[in-house]
Design an enzyme around this catalytic site. Structure first.
Site, mmCIF file in Angstrom:
data_model
loop_
_atom_site.group_PDB
_atom_site.id
_atom_site.type_symbol
_atom_site.label_atom_id
_atom_site.label_comp_id
_atom_site.label_asym_id
_atom_site.label_seq_id
_atom_site.Cartn_x
_atom_site.Cartn_y
_atom_site.Cartn_z
ATOM 1 N N ASP A 10 -7.009 9.967 18.381
ATOM 2 C CA ASP A 10 -6.528 8.620 18.024
ATOM 3 C C ASP A 10 -5.055 8.690 17.594
ATOM 4 O OD1 ASP A 10 -7.169 10.096 15.717
ATOM 5 O OD2 ASP A 10 -7.636 8.306 14.537
ATOM 6 N N HIS A 242 -4.117 17.979 9.254
ATOM 7 C CA HIS A 242 -5.508 17.674 9.610
ATOM 8 C C HIS A 242 -5.812 18.128 11.046
ATOM 9 C CE1 HIS A 242 -6.292 15.601 5.937
ATOM 10 N NE2 HIS A 242 -5.357 14.693 6.143
HETATM 11 C C1 BDR Z 1 -8.103 12.330 10.003
HETATM 12 O O1 BDR Z 1 -7.944 10.920 9.971
HETATM 13 C C2 BDR Z 1 -6.841 10.544 10.747
HETATM 14 O O2 BDR Z 1 -6.070 9.628 10.031
HETATM 15 C C3 BDR Z 1 -6.061 11.783 11.048
HETATM 16 O O3 BDR Z 1 -5.435 11.716 12.306
HETATM 17 C C4 BDR Z 1 -7.131 12.855 11.030
HETATM 18 O O4 BDR Z 1 -7.767 12.969 12.269
HETATM 19 C C5 BDR Z 1 -7.895 12.900 8.618
HETATM 20 O O5 BDR Z 1 -8.857 12.416 7.733
HETATM 21 CA CA CA Z 2 -6.748 12.001 14.306
#
Ligand code: BDR
Ligand code: CA
Length: 329
Positions: A10, A242
């Site tokens: 995403d 992340h």
């Molecule tokens: C996840 O949530 C999204 O906002 C980031 O891209 C990552 O995949 C972190 O909690």
């Molecule tokens: Ca993500």
């Protein structure tokens, strides 16, 4: 042999770093990107995926557009204060992508591509798990055909980031998470337990954004908003990595400590029932898949139910015969 990989994403700023890393790594054979809502709406995420592949000079990698809403409710909405209204940090006008997504949906793309390489494909999910749940509905044996699923999401022993209990990707579609974590494929969860320890420090970011390369220039525009958010809310000089952490895990799993755990899915319930939920399960709602015997752990009952969980935590997936694995460091 490079690991065959599909990234479900995403994008999203940390997704962008992950995609650049995957696209440039000889250890990985990037077969495609599938897109999903989360940091931004699916249309924006799809456009960004195409732009990122242009920047990475990977015109060979197809993009398949995915679901626009969770399997049993409606999209909670974008988070422009973290990823920008354009999903790329609002750092200036983005170039138009040079191509279109493929005609197949993300779920169709996942099913076809995995079936063409039985037992060889890793699916890396760095967004809500909607497309994977829909692919399982299209092809119920898909979970016997992939090599493994690696998930960025969930939190085992640490608090959530979207709510005190829930990690954002799980919160965005807990019903899909229930399906994906309940399937027969091996799942490795690389959740907040890992990604809150794995930081790119300010000095690292300065080096990356000073690089006179297409990716460096792109990130120089995308990263400041994300970096400022991390500094404001977490007091970090740098960012949590992340999504890039999961790509790093695939490149070198020995850099991580993993543990086999019984899975623990848990969800709570909103007092108010959404309009979609009031209408009840629809044809878009996957049926709850029977869970193979031998599973351990406690499960939520959120799939195909009529209210949306307000929070959820997912600590691991597995069974006695196919343990789930959680990367903890
Ligand atoms: C996840 O949530 C999204 O906002 C980031 O891209 C990552 O995949 C972190 O909690
Ligand atoms: Ca993500």
């Amino acid at each position: 042999m490079p690991r065959k990989l599909i990234v479900d994403t995403d994008p999203g700023i940390d997704d962008a770093v992950a995609i650049f890393l995957a696209a440039a790594s000889p250890e990985l054979d990037l077969l495609g990107l599938t897109t999903v809502f989360g940091n931004c709406a699916t249309a924006v995420a799809t456009r960004n995926a195409l732009i990122l592949l242009d920047v990475a000079d990977r015109p060979d990698v197809p993009v398949a557009r995915g679901a626009t809403d969770p399997v049993a409710s409606t999209y909670l909405g974008a988070i422009p204060h973290i990823h920008g209204t354009d999903g790329m940090g609002d750092g200036g006008e983005l170039p138009a992508p040079t191509r279109e997504p493929v005609a197949e949906s993300a779920a169709e793309f996942l099913c076809r591509t995995v079936a063409e390489h039985p037992g060889e494909v890793t699916i890396l999910a760095v967004g809500p798990l909607t497309n994977l749940a829909l692919a399982l509905r299209l092809r119920p044996d898909l979970d016997t055909l992939v090599d493994q699923v690696v998930v960025m999401g969930g939190n085992a022993l640490v608090p959530g980031n979207a709510t005190p209990a829930a990690e954002a990707n799980m919160l965005n579609d807990p019903e899909a998470a229930d399906v994906v974590f309940g399937a027969r494929w091996p799942v490795t969860m690389v959740g907040l337990d890992v990604t809150h320890k794995a930081n790119l420090r300010g000095a690292d970011l300065d080096r990356i954004t000073a690089a006179d390369t297409p990716a460096g220039r792109h990130l120089a525009r995308a990263l400041p908003l994300y970096r400022a958010f991390m500094e404001r809310t977490n007091g970090l000089d740098g960012i949590y990595t992340h999504d890039p952490s999961e790509v790093a895990y695939l490149i070198d799993p020995t850099a991580f400590r993993t543990e086999a755990w019984p899975r623990r899915g848990r969800s709570g319930w909103r007092p108010r029932v959404s309009a979609a939920a009031r209408r009840g399960p629809t044809s878009a709602t996957p049926t709850t898949r029977p869970r193979p015997r031998g599973r351990t752990g406690r499960w939520s009952t959120c799939a195909s139910t009529s209210t949306r969980p307000a929070w959820s935590t997912w600590s691991c997936a597995g069974s006695a015969d196919r343990p789930g694995v959680v990367a903890v460091e």
